[in-house]
Design a protein around this motif. Structure first.
Motif, short mmCIF file in Angstrom:
data_model
loop_
_atom_site.label_atom_id
_atom_site.label_comp_id
_atom_site.label_asym_id
_atom_site.label_seq_id
_atom_site.Cartn_x
_atom_site.Cartn_y
_atom_site.Cartn_z
N GLY A 100 0.79 -1.44 -0.04
CA GLY A 100 -0.10 -0.12 0.07
C GLY A 100 0.86 1.34 -0.08
O GLY A 100 0.49 2.12 0.65
N GLN A 101 2.06 1.19 -0.87
CA GLN A 101 2.99 2.29 -0.65
C GLN A 101 2.51 3.58 -1.79
O GLN A 101 2.90 3.28 -2.85
CB GLN A 101 4.31 1.90 -0.73
CG GLN A 101 4.79 0.75 0.06
CD GLN A 101 6.19 0.40 -0.17
OE1 GLN A 101 6.83 0.43 -1.12
NE2 GLN A 101 6.92 0.05 0.98
N ASN A 102 1.76 4.51 -1.01
CA ASN A 102 1.72 5.68 -1.71
C ASN A 102 2.17 6.79 -0.67
O ASN A 102 1.86 7.20 0.34
CB ASN A 102 0.28 5.98 -1.86
CG ASN A 102 -0.45 4.98 -2.77
OD1 ASN A 102 -0.99 4.16 -2.33
ND2 ASN A 102 -0.35 5.15 -4.03
N PRO A 130 6.01 4.27 8.71
CA PRO A 130 6.42 5.53 8.42
C PRO A 130 7.28 5.83 7.02
O PRO A 130 7.34 6.87 6.80
CB PRO A 130 7.61 5.55 9.32
CG PRO A 130 7.96 4.04 9.67
CD PRO A 130 6.68 3.23 9.44
N GLY A 131 7.41 4.63 6.19
CA GLY A 131 7.66 4.87 4.84
C GLY A 131 9.10 5.35 4.80
O GLY A 131 10.15 4.92 5.27
N MET A 132 9.04 6.54 4.12
CA MET A 132 10.34 7.08 4.00
C MET A 132 10.72 8.25 5.11
O MET A 132 11.46 9.29 4.99
CB MET A 132 10.49 8.02 2.53
CG MET A 132 10.56 6.76 1.62
SD MET A 132 10.48 7.63 -0.01
CE MET A 132 9.75 6.33 -0.92
N ASP A 166 5.91 -6.14 11.06
CA ASP A 166 4.56 -6.18 10.54
C ASP A 166 3.81 -5.72 11.54
O ASP A 166 3.48 -6.08 12.72
CB ASP A 166 4.12 -7.57 10.11
CG ASP A 166 2.58 -7.61 9.41
OD1 ASP A 166 1.82 -6.76 9.79
OD2 ASP A 166 2.50 -8.52 8.86
N VAL A 167 2.97 -4.51 11.37
CA VAL A 167 2.22 -4.05 12.58
C VAL A 167 1.09 -4.76 13.01
O VAL A 167 0.58 -4.85 14.19
CB VAL A 167 1.65 -2.46 12.32
CG1 VAL A 167 0.57 -2.68 11.22
CG2 VAL A 167 1.17 -1.85 13.30
N LEU A 168 0.84 -5.77 12.14
CA LEU A 168 -0.50 -6.59 12.57
C LEU A 168 0.14 -7.85 13.22
O LEU A 168 -0.86 -8.54 14.23
CB LEU A 168 -1.22 -7.31 11.08
CG LEU A 168 -1.93 -6.26 10.44
CD1 LEU A 168 -2.48 -7.02 9.18
CD2 LEU A 168 -3.01 -5.46 11.07
N1 SAM Z 1 4.12 7.54 5.98
C1 SAM Z 1 4.42 7.33 4.89
C2 SAM Z 1 4.04 8.56 4.10
O1 SAM Z 1 3.00 9.14 4.38
O2 SAM Z 1 4.40 8.78 2.92
C3 SAM Z 1 4.34 6.14 4.17
C4 SAM Z 1 2.68 5.99 3.88
S1 SAM Z 1 2.36 4.40 2.86
C5 SAM Z 1 0.71 4.86 2.51
C6 SAM Z 1 2.10 3.09 4.10
C7 SAM Z 1 3.46 2.68 4.52
O3 SAM Z 1 3.02 1.27 5.59
C8 SAM Z 1 4.47 2.01 3.94
O4 SAM Z 1 5.67 2.38 4.22
C9 SAM Z 1 4.37 0.46 3.92
O5 SAM Z 1 5.63 -0.08 3.42
C10 SAM Z 1 4.03 0.24 5.24
N2 SAM Z 1 3.43 -0.68 5.39
C11 SAM Z 1 2.69 -1.79 4.85
N3 SAM Z 1 2.02 -2.62 5.46
C12 SAM Z 1 2.56 -2.50 6.56
C13 SAM Z 1 2.51 -3.55 7.93
N4 SAM Z 1 1.89 -4.68 7.82
N5 SAM Z 1 3.16 -3.15 8.93
C14 SAM Z 1 4.12 -2.09 9.02
N6 SAM Z 1 4.23 -1.36 8.00
C15 SAM Z 1 3.48 -1.36 6.79
#
Ligand code: SAM
Length: 273
Positions: free
Chosen positions: A19-21, A49-51, A93-95
């Protein structure tokens, strides 16, 4: 790391599966941070946190940030960037992360991976005693369902479930252009303020949500017909009369309090759940 922008496409491609946006609009980032009403002694749990676009201003505003990131490339980058600061990065994995080990209270902030927004919300709500408030970005249509009130087309079992545990508010809309890659749909920023006690308390929450799901799974039917699936025809009529509810109403016409009243009915006419 390439702050605020996706790293070179030679080394990193955003993953749909996660879900990387990524948020790229600094004005929206500022609005999100302001809306979180952060205090210097706050401790924040950041989901995904992504980047680090939100992590950096969070780190500057609060006492401590715990940032949980699943991505195998991004998590080590964040660990490097924030080493020795007030940000702890967990590559996880947050879940699956053991929330029971977290010390309370923590504010939760997350621009959520949209594909797993529901299980994340369910998990945060399950640990609501630790988390007074959850600020989150979700798809607009999904956010509208979370905050919807009775009588609206968006009102449904998701609205009832989340509103049973939290006061919900849509704070603002976010256009696709605020993200990279741009999603196909609008997004919105919400707050969920946890209720210490629900406004109306169900004796059996599992039965309450089963009742609500049953009614909304046939939302075009009258309550007289949809409730008969659970209670049988005769008992349904008796029940609706008892609570002075018009049998010709539909699922979307009842408030959460109405559903709680129905679910809490006298056990003598309550069927096997
Ligand atoms: N916070 C950043 C931003 O606003 O640009 C990234 C948001 S992006 C929509 C979602 C983030 O959640 C990505 O960095 C992704 O790798 C991470 N992510 C996806 N599934 C995850 C999981 N199960 N546990 C932890 N992080 C996860």
């Amino acid at each position: 790391m390439n702050k605020g922008r996706p790293p070179s496409s030679e080394v990193f491609f955003p993953k749909k599966s996660l879900g990387q946006n990524f948020l790229i609009n600094p004005r929206i980032r500022q609005r999100i941070i302001e809306a979180c009403e952060l205090q210097p002694d706050d401790v924040v749990l950041e989901i995904g946190p992504g980047m680090g676009v939100l992590t950096r201003p969070l780190s500057a505003a609060v006492k401590h940030v715990l940032a949980i990131e699943k991505d195998n490339f991004l998590a080590p980058q964040l660990e490097k960037e924030f080493a020795g600061t007030n940000v702890t990065v967990e590559h996880a994995d947050v879940l699956k992360y053991p929330f029971e080990q977290l010390s309370a209270p923590m504010k939760v902030v997350g621009n959520l991976p949209y594909n797993i927004a529901t299980p994340i919300i369910e998990k945060v709500l399950a640990f609501r005693r630790k988390f007074p408030v959850f600020y989150l970005t979700v798809q607009l249509e999904y956010g509208n369902r979370i905050v919807a009130k009775p009588g609206s087309k968006d009102y449904g079992s998701l609205s009832c479930f989340v509103q049973y545990y939290a006061q919900t508010e849509k704070l603002f809309k976010i256009p696709p252009s605020a993200f990279s890659p741009a999603p196909k749909v609008n997004s919105c920023f919400l707050s969920l303020r946890m209720r210490l006690e629900p406004a109306a308390k169900a004796r059996d929450e599992e039965f309450l949500f089963k009742l609500i799901r049953t009614c909304f799974s046939q939302r075009r039917k009258t309550l007289k017909n949809s409730l008969a699936v659970i209670y049988g025809k005769g008992e349904t009529e008796e029940l609706l009369r008892k609570f002075d509810i018009d049998p010709m109403l539909r699922a979307e016409d009842l408030s959460l309090e109405d559903y709680v009243r129905l679910a809490n009915q006298d056990v003598s006419i309550k069927p096997e759940a």
